[in-house]
Write a protein that holds these residues in place. Structure first.
Motif, PDB file in Angstrom:
ATOM      1  N   UNK A  27       0.743  -0.892  -0.185  1.00  0.00           N
ATOM      2  CA  UNK A  27      -0.464   0.589  -0.176  1.00  0.00           C
ATOM      3  C   UNK A  27       0.690   1.662  -0.216  1.00  0.00           C
ATOM      4  N   UNK A  28       1.451   1.054   1.023  1.00  0.00           N
ATOM      5  CA  UNK A  28       2.222   2.767   0.637  1.00  0.00           C
ATOM      6  C   UNK A  28       3.879   2.927  -0.366  1.00  0.00           C
ATOM      7  N   UNK A  29       3.704   1.405  -0.620  1.00  0.00           N
ATOM      8  CA  UNK A  29       4.552   1.409  -2.156  1.00  0.00           C
ATOM      9  C   UNK A  29       4.155   1.995  -3.055  1.00  0.00           C
ATOM     10  N   UNK A  30       2.541   2.402  -3.428  1.00  0.00           N
ATOM     11  CA  UNK A  30       1.681   2.897  -3.939  1.00  0.00           C
ATOM     12  C   UNK A  30       1.922   3.981  -3.717  1.00  0.00           C
ATOM     13  N   UNK A  31       1.530   5.033  -3.204  1.00  0.00           N
ATOM     14  CA  UNK A  31       1.845   5.965  -2.539  1.00  0.00           C
ATOM     15  C   UNK A  31       2.966   6.539  -3.131  1.00  0.00           C
ATOM     16  N   UNK A  32       4.216   5.673  -2.726  1.00  0.00           N
ATOM     17  CA  UNK A  32       5.433   6.499  -3.289  1.00  0.00           C
ATOM     18  C   UNK A  32       6.319   6.402  -4.998  1.00  0.00           C
ATOM     19  N   UNK A  33       5.539   5.023  -4.719  1.00  0.00           N
ATOM     20  CA  UNK A  33       5.130   5.355  -6.738  1.00  0.00           C
ATOM     21  C   UNK A  33       4.543   6.735  -7.500  1.00  0.00           C
ATOM     22  N   UNK A  34       3.882   7.028  -7.060  1.00  0.00           N
ATOM     23  CA  UNK A  34       2.982   8.596  -7.302  1.00  0.00           C
ATOM     24  C   UNK A  34       3.538  10.082  -7.097  1.00  0.00           C
ATOM     25  N   UNK A  35       4.439   9.198  -5.834  1.00  0.00           N
ATOM     26  CA  UNK A  35       5.354  10.899  -5.425  1.00  0.00           C
ATOM     27  C   UNK A  35       6.481  10.989  -6.310  1.00  0.00           C
TER      28      UNK A  35
END
Length: 282
Positions: A222-230
């Protein structure tokens, strides 16, 4: 014309197949279409343009491609793997032709092709998607495709890899409805691949695959998707592509990549089994 056999995998690609074949027909000496029993005019169009069409039941893109190579008696020096929604431009086709001719006996065994993506009618130049680089041309017997359910790449076993200077074109966007449907299918394939990858730990993989497996998937789910967007939208400046760039980055991260994570979580919690066949039936 260079000593190249082109391989194209198709399933209902009547919109794209003619332009794809036309973009390469003057530089390759053989075109093979491996079709997954299309129900539209893909086979008819490909045959009319001189391609050899072989129909074979789809399992994964990698297995379909391996079938193409092993059942086509390829005698050319080079193999070109090109998707139906990709096309070489006049400039990139000429450059690829010349490089293949010049390196018939050299230690060059692979050629990377640069692609420009078009999304919602706009060419994207930021967000880490330009140029989109793929090793799709290699010497026969000197490379193979990763046996993955999703995001498979050509890997060469030896020699040097060089890169085209001119851009080619990638027209995978048909509509947002088609995009989300396709990426829903992709997410199931990638979830299946996530659980299968450890069983193939001894295989040689592309750098992109190694980064994804050894770095990206080590981040919290989940967190990795957020990091991917950033990373895509801010650090790689996807915002410079305007509204189209924001929609693309958002859907790639918070829809597609998060959906992959959700299906991985579902499998761990509920025992759901995602398959790598075209219709996802086990």
């Amino acid at each position: 014309m260079a000593d190249i056999t082109a391989i194209i995998l198709t399933k209902n690609e009547e919109i794209n197949i003619a332009d794809c074949i036309d973009s390469i027909r003057n530089i390759v000496c053989r075109i093979i279409v491996i079709d997954s029993y299309s129900t539209d005019n893909t086979v008819k169009i490909a045959s009319e343009r001189g391609a050899e069409v072989i129909q074979h039941t789809f399992q994964t893109h990698a297995k379909q491609y391996k079938y193409a190579v092993s059942h086509s008696n390829i005698m050319t020096k080079w193999i070109l793997r090109i998707d139906a929604d990709e096309r070489l431009t006049r400039e990139s086709a000429h450059e690829l032709e010349e490089l293949c001719k010049q390196n018939m006996e050299s230690d060059v065994t692979g050629i990377i092709v640069r692609f420009k993506k078009n999304f919602l009618g706009k060419d994207l130049y930021h967000g880490g998607v330009y140029p989109w680089k793929k090793l799709i041309c290699y010497k026969t017997g000197k490379g193979d495709i990763e046996d993955r359910a999703m995001d498979e790449h050509i890997v060469v076993f030896e020699g040097r890899v060089i890169e085209l200077k001119n851009d080619s074109l990638h027209f995978d966007f048909k509509s947002l409805e088609a995009w989300t449907a396709k990426h829903n299918w992709y997410s199931s394939k990638e979830a299946a691949d996530y659980f299968a990858i450890e069983k193939r730990s001894d295989e040689k993989h592309s750098l992109k695959t190694v980064i994804k497996n050894k770095l990206y998937y080590k981040l919290p789910i989940g967190t990795r998707a957020h990091i991917y967007f950033i990373y895509r939208y801010y650090l790689k400046m996807g915002f410079l592509d305007g509204k189209e760039g924001k929609i693309y980055a958002f859907l790639q991260a918070y829809w597609y990549r998060y959906l992959v994570d959700a299906k991985i979580y579902e499998t761990k919690m509920c025992g759901t089994k995602y398959c790598d066949s075209e219709d996802l039936k086990c």
